[in-house]
Every structure is written in C-alpha cells, then in structure tokens.
Design a protein around this motif. Structure first.
Motif, PDB file in Angstrom:
ATOM      1  N   ILE A  69       0.847  -1.181   0.000  1.00  0.00           N
ATOM      2  CA  ILE A  69       0.000   0.000   0.000  1.00  0.00           C
ATOM      3  C   ILE A  69       0.886   1.236   0.000  1.00  0.00           C
ATOM      4  CG2 ILE A  69      -1.725   1.326   1.301  1.00  0.00           C
ATOM      5  CD1 ILE A  69      -2.698  -1.382   2.431  1.00  0.00           C
ATOM      6  N   LYS A  70       0.674   2.114  -0.969  1.00  0.00           N
ATOM      7  CA  LYS A  70       1.438   3.351  -1.078  1.00  0.00           C
ATOM      8  C   LYS A  70       0.566   4.527  -0.676  1.00  0.00           C
ATOM      9  CE  LYS A  70       3.789   6.373  -4.413  1.00  0.00           C
ATOM     10  NZ  LYS A  70       4.121   6.577  -5.853  1.00  0.00           N
ATOM     11  N   ILE A  71       1.084   5.335   0.224  1.00  0.00           N
ATOM     12  CA  ILE A  71       0.372   6.533   0.670  1.00  0.00           C
ATOM     13  C   ILE A  71       1.222   7.742   0.311  1.00  0.00           C
ATOM     14  CG2 ILE A  71      -0.647   7.752   2.633  1.00  0.00           C
ATOM     15  CD1 ILE A  71      -0.685   5.042   4.114  1.00  0.00           C
ATOM     16  N   THR A  81      -8.431   8.359   6.449  1.00  0.00           N
ATOM     17  CA  THR A  81      -9.484   7.729   7.245  1.00  0.00           C
ATOM     18  C   THR A  81     -10.617   7.198   6.370  1.00  0.00           C
ATOM     19  OG1 THR A  81      -8.987   9.152   9.145  1.00  0.00           O
ATOM     20  CG2 THR A  81     -11.150   8.104   9.103  1.00  0.00           C
ATOM     21  N   LYS A  82     -10.968   7.950   5.332  1.00  0.00           N
ATOM     22  CA  LYS A  82     -12.127   7.602   4.502  1.00  0.00           C
ATOM     23  C   LYS A  82     -11.782   6.693   3.322  1.00  0.00           C
ATOM     24  CE  LYS A  82     -14.303  12.015   5.634  1.00  0.00           C
ATOM     25  NZ  LYS A  82     -14.731  13.337   5.095  1.00  0.00           N
ATOM     26  N   ASN A  83     -10.505   6.485   3.072  1.00  0.00           N
ATOM     27  CA  ASN A  83     -10.089   5.717   1.903  1.00  0.00           C
ATOM     28  C   ASN A  83     -10.477   4.235   2.016  1.00  0.00           C
ATOM     29  OD1 ASN A  83      -7.654   3.965   0.590  1.00  0.00           O
ATOM     30  ND2 ASN A  83      -8.110   5.771  -0.649  1.00  0.00           N
ATOM     31  N   GLU A  84     -10.992   3.655   0.933  1.00  0.00           N
ATOM     32  CA  GLU A  84     -11.462   2.268   0.936  1.00  0.00           C
ATOM     33  C   GLU A  84     -10.329   1.273   1.154  1.00  0.00           C
ATOM     34  OE1 GLU A  84     -13.656   1.552  -2.608  1.00  0.00           O
ATOM     35  OE2 GLU A  84     -15.326   2.879  -2.057  1.00  0.00           O
ATOM     36  N   ILE A  85      -9.161   1.549   0.608  1.00  0.00           N
ATOM     37  CA  ILE A  85      -8.019   0.644   0.779  1.00  0.00           C
ATOM     38  C   ILE A  85      -7.594   0.611   2.241  1.00  0.00           C
ATOM     39  CG2 ILE A  85      -5.581   0.262   0.207  1.00  0.00           C
ATOM     40  CD1 ILE A  85      -6.192   1.507  -2.550  1.00  0.00           C
ATOM     41  N   LYS A  88     -10.183  -1.230   4.377  1.00  0.00           N
ATOM     42  CA  LYS A  88     -10.207  -2.677   4.162  1.00  0.00           C
ATOM     43  C   LYS A  88      -8.989  -3.379   4.746  1.00  0.00           C
ATOM     44  CE  LYS A  88     -10.636  -6.183   0.526  1.00  0.00           C
ATOM     45  NZ  LYS A  88     -10.827  -6.417  -0.949  1.00  0.00           N
ATOM     46  N   TYR A  89      -7.798  -2.774   4.594  1.00  0.00           N
ATOM     47  CA  TYR A  89      -6.566  -3.485   4.940  1.00  0.00           C
ATOM     48  C   TYR A  89      -5.868  -2.984   6.212  1.00  0.00           C
ATOM     49  CZ  TYR A  89      -7.010  -5.380   0.222  1.00  0.00           C
ATOM     50  OH  TYR A  89      -7.475  -6.008  -0.913  1.00  0.00           O
ATOM     51  N   ILE A  90      -5.862  -1.684   6.440  1.00  0.00           N
ATOM     52  CA  ILE A  90      -5.178  -1.156   7.638  1.00  0.00           C
ATOM     53  C   ILE A  90      -6.039  -0.079   8.312  1.00  0.00           C
ATOM     54  CG2 ILE A  90      -2.763  -1.706   7.205  1.00  0.00           C
ATOM     55  CD1 ILE A  90      -2.442   0.961   5.772  1.00  0.00           C
ATOM     56  N   PRO A  91      -7.242  -0.453   8.752  1.00  0.00           N
ATOM     57  CA  PRO A  91      -8.125   0.540   9.385  1.00  0.00           C
ATOM     58  C   PRO A  91      -7.515   1.201  10.623  1.00  0.00           C
ATOM     59  CG  PRO A  91      -8.917  -1.703   9.789  1.00  0.00           C
ATOM     60  CD  PRO A  91      -7.855  -1.792   8.741  1.00  0.00           C
ATOM     61  N   VAL A  92      -6.580   0.507  11.286  1.00  0.00           N
ATOM     62  CA  VAL A  92      -5.965   1.087  12.479  1.00  0.00           C
ATOM     63  C   VAL A  92      -5.273   2.411  12.160  1.00  0.00           C
ATOM     64  CG1 VAL A  92      -3.819  -0.245  12.221  1.00  0.00           C
ATOM     65  CG2 VAL A  92      -4.442   0.669  14.449  1.00  0.00           C
ATOM     66  N   LEU A  93      -4.715   2.555  10.956  1.00  0.00           N
ATOM     67  CA  LEU A  93      -4.067   3.811  10.588  1.00  0.00           C
ATOM     68  C   LEU A  93      -5.109   4.914  10.398  1.00  0.00           C
ATOM     69  CD1 LEU A  93      -1.510   5.365   9.920  1.00  0.00           C
ATOM     70  CD2 LEU A  93      -1.747   4.629   7.537  1.00  0.00           C
ATOM     71  N   GLY A  94      -6.220   4.562   9.778  1.00  0.00           N
ATOM     72  CA  GLY A  94      -7.298   5.539   9.615  1.00  0.00           C
ATOM     73  C   GLY A  94      -7.852   6.003  10.946  1.00  0.00           C
ATOM     74  N   GLU A  95      -7.945   5.069  11.900  1.00  0.00           N
ATOM     75  CA  GLU A  95      -8.440   5.411  13.226  1.00  0.00           C
ATOM     76  C   GLU A  95      -7.435   6.293  13.968  1.00  0.00           C
ATOM     77  OE1 GLU A  95      -8.979   1.533  14.821  1.00  0.00           O
ATOM     78  OE2 GLU A  95     -10.643   1.055  13.468  1.00  0.00           O
ATOM     79  N   ALA A  96      -6.155   6.025  13.793  1.00  0.00           N
ATOM     80  CA  ALA A  96      -5.114   6.795  14.477  1.00  0.00           C
ATOM     81  C   ALA A  96      -5.098   8.243  14.003  1.00  0.00           C
ATOM     82  CB  ALA A  96      -3.755   6.148  14.266  1.00  0.00           C
ATOM     83  N   VAL A  97      -5.118   8.460  12.685  1.00  0.00           N
ATOM     84  CA  VAL A  97      -5.054   9.840  12.189  1.00  0.00           C
ATOM     85  C   VAL A  97      -6.367  10.577  12.419  1.00  0.00           C
ATOM     86  CG1 VAL A  97      -3.278   9.278  10.501  1.00  0.00           C
ATOM     87  CG2 VAL A  97      -5.678   9.216   9.807  1.00  0.00           C
TER      88      VAL A  97
END
Length: 295
Positions: A69-71, A81-85, A88-97
């Motif tokens: 996964i490239k960010i 946070t809202k990105n589908e990738i 699906k794969y690393i929701p913990v990062l979306g939750e952290a930010v």
C-alpha cells in the motif's frame, strides 16, 4: 500576519528539490498546520518556504500488485481515514489519524508532515512503526527507501539531507495481512490535544484464535522519539491468550520505554499508561481478530 520572506510553489518533486538545493535554508510546507504555527510563534520567523501542497503526484493511496500500500506524503488525514483501501486493509491507521486535532486540521494536515516534524507525539507515527512502514525519500542524488525506525534521529529531527523530501509511505502486505490493530491515545482532553501517551498494537492470531502468532507494539511519547518494543513482542509470541500473557506483555514493555516527566504527566504516570494501554490495545486487537478473551 506571518513573518515569511518568500514562498515558492513547486511545480513538481524535481522542481521542489532544485529549489531546496539552491536555497538550503528554505523549508518545505504542505498543509502548513505545523509550519505556520512555528512561524507564528517566532521559531521560523523570516523563513523562505517551498510549497509542495499542489503536487498531485504526492497525494492519494494505491494498492500495488504485490499487495503493498502506497500513501502519498501529502495525503490528508481525512482522506486516509475515509479511503477504501485503508478501511479494508489497515483501518488502524485511519483510526489513528482520525484522533488528530479537529476536522479542519484533519482536512488540511498531511501524514508526511505529521511524521516529518520529528515529534514523538505524532499520532500517525506509532501506528506506522507498528506497521513497519517504509519511507520513500527523494533528493538531488536520487531516491532512497528506509524503514521508519531510521527516519527519526532525535527529538524533533528526521534524517532528511539537504534537498531531500519525503514523497511516499509504503506498508507491505506481510505487515498487514491477517493482522488487526488498535490505537489508543491518552490525552488531557478528548479532542484537540497532543497525546500524553500513544499506543499502537497490531497482532496476528493462530488459526485456532487462542494463541499469539505475531504482535507489534509501538509507542509515542514513551521516549524522545516514537519507538517499538521488540522484547515485549517476542515475550508473548506463541503464548496462549491469558491474563498472564497480558501482564508479561505490559511489564516487559515497561522495561523498554524511557518516558520523561513534563507538565502534561509525570514519568511514573506515563509508565503506568504504558502498562495499561498496551494491555487494552492488545485486547482490542485480539477481539477484532476473533480471539476469545476471558474476563
């Protein structure tokens, strides 16, 4: 008003690098949520800025054929946070930010800027450490990729050389496949505050869901820079899920960190948080993986 000598809008990554080389004292600015505050407080008064915020090549999230996964470095927290990738794969990062600041800051702030200011309290940093993130850095001599653990070289300092800038963050498949994660931010307020301590855990369970197959534990504000706790991780690999396992995890983690006292919290209180948050984050990660926790 902001005391800025001049600002240049880069047209490409190469263009930005050329300007950084030509003016070594110039500073990169993206969303500006950190840089503008420093200027306002007088720390960077009179500086020259090179803006990369308009570079679309540094925005967005993609999934490669090999599962990496490239960010893009200037992808905003809200987009992550809202990105589908990510979901699906690393929701913990979306939750952290999503724990960073308020909606306005999350819309303008970038993940690259969050880790490039070098502070140990950056909410994305501990989770990127737990995910074994790799960072792509571009400069006048080319491109280099380093683990995030090598990016932080001291309090408020990262390993960017003259003319270099962070362009992308990579999470490999081996570091998220079958892992679930949880990030806990302890702060003096529920929102709009800097972390007193941040704890991120990702774990992978055995097929029977009753044993720790692998685990990653990382902290922010538990030392001068964000950090992993490899001894705590190794101590519970292969262990059955139990109260004893959680206690070992926490106690070994406590022996690896080196928090300091500040006006936000004492060293002893931060050590208490290390123990408590490591257990809570691991328990939640196990629940997300379908593991059974008694009690």
């Amino acid at each position: 008003m902001y005391d800025i000598e001049k600002i240049y809008q880069a047209t490409s990554v190469k263009d930005a690098i050329n300007h950084l080389v030509a003016d070594p004292k110039s500073i990169i600015i993206a969303g500006g949520s950190d840089v503008l505050i420093s200027i306002r407080h007088g720390k960077l008064a009179g500086c020259s800025l090179v803006s990369i915020y308009g570079l679309e090549e540094l925005k967005g999230i993609t999934l490669a054929e090999d599962g990496s996964i490239k960010i893009g470095a200037i992808t905003s927290f809200s987009h992550i946070t809202k990105n589908e990738i990510i979901q699906k794969y690393i929701p913990v990062l979306g939750e952290a930010v999503n724990d960073i600041g308020g909606p306005q800051l999350r819309n303008i702030g970038t993940i690259g800027g969050n880790i490039s200011n070098g502070v140990t309290s950056a909410d994305s940093a501990s989770t990127l450490f737990a995910l074994n993130a790799k960072l792509q850095i571009e400069g006048p001599t080319g491109v280099r990729v380093i683990p995030i653990s090598e990016y932080y070289v001291g309090p408020g300092k990262v390993s960017l050389k003259n003319g270099e800038l962070l362009t992308a963050i990579y999470i490999t498949k081996e570091n998220y496949e079958n892992f679930t994660g949880n990030y806990i931010k302890y702060a003096m307020r529920n929102a709009m505050d800097i972390a007193t301590l941040g704890c991120s855990v990702t774990c992978k369970l055995s097929a029977s869901k009753d044993t720790i197959y692998d685990v990653h534990l990382a902290f922010g504000v538990a030392g001068p820079i964000p950090m992993r706790c490899p001894k705590a991780e190794e101590a519970i690999k292969g262990m059955k899920i139990s109260d004893e396992m959680f206690n070992i995890f926490a106690e070994v983690a406590k022996s690896e960190v080196s928090p300091r006292s500040s006006w936000r919290a004492s060293k002893d209180f931060r050590l208490h948080l290390v123990c408590e948050l490591s257990k809570r984050a691991l328990k939640e990660s196990i629940r997300k993986s379908g593991g059974i926790i008694n009690g």
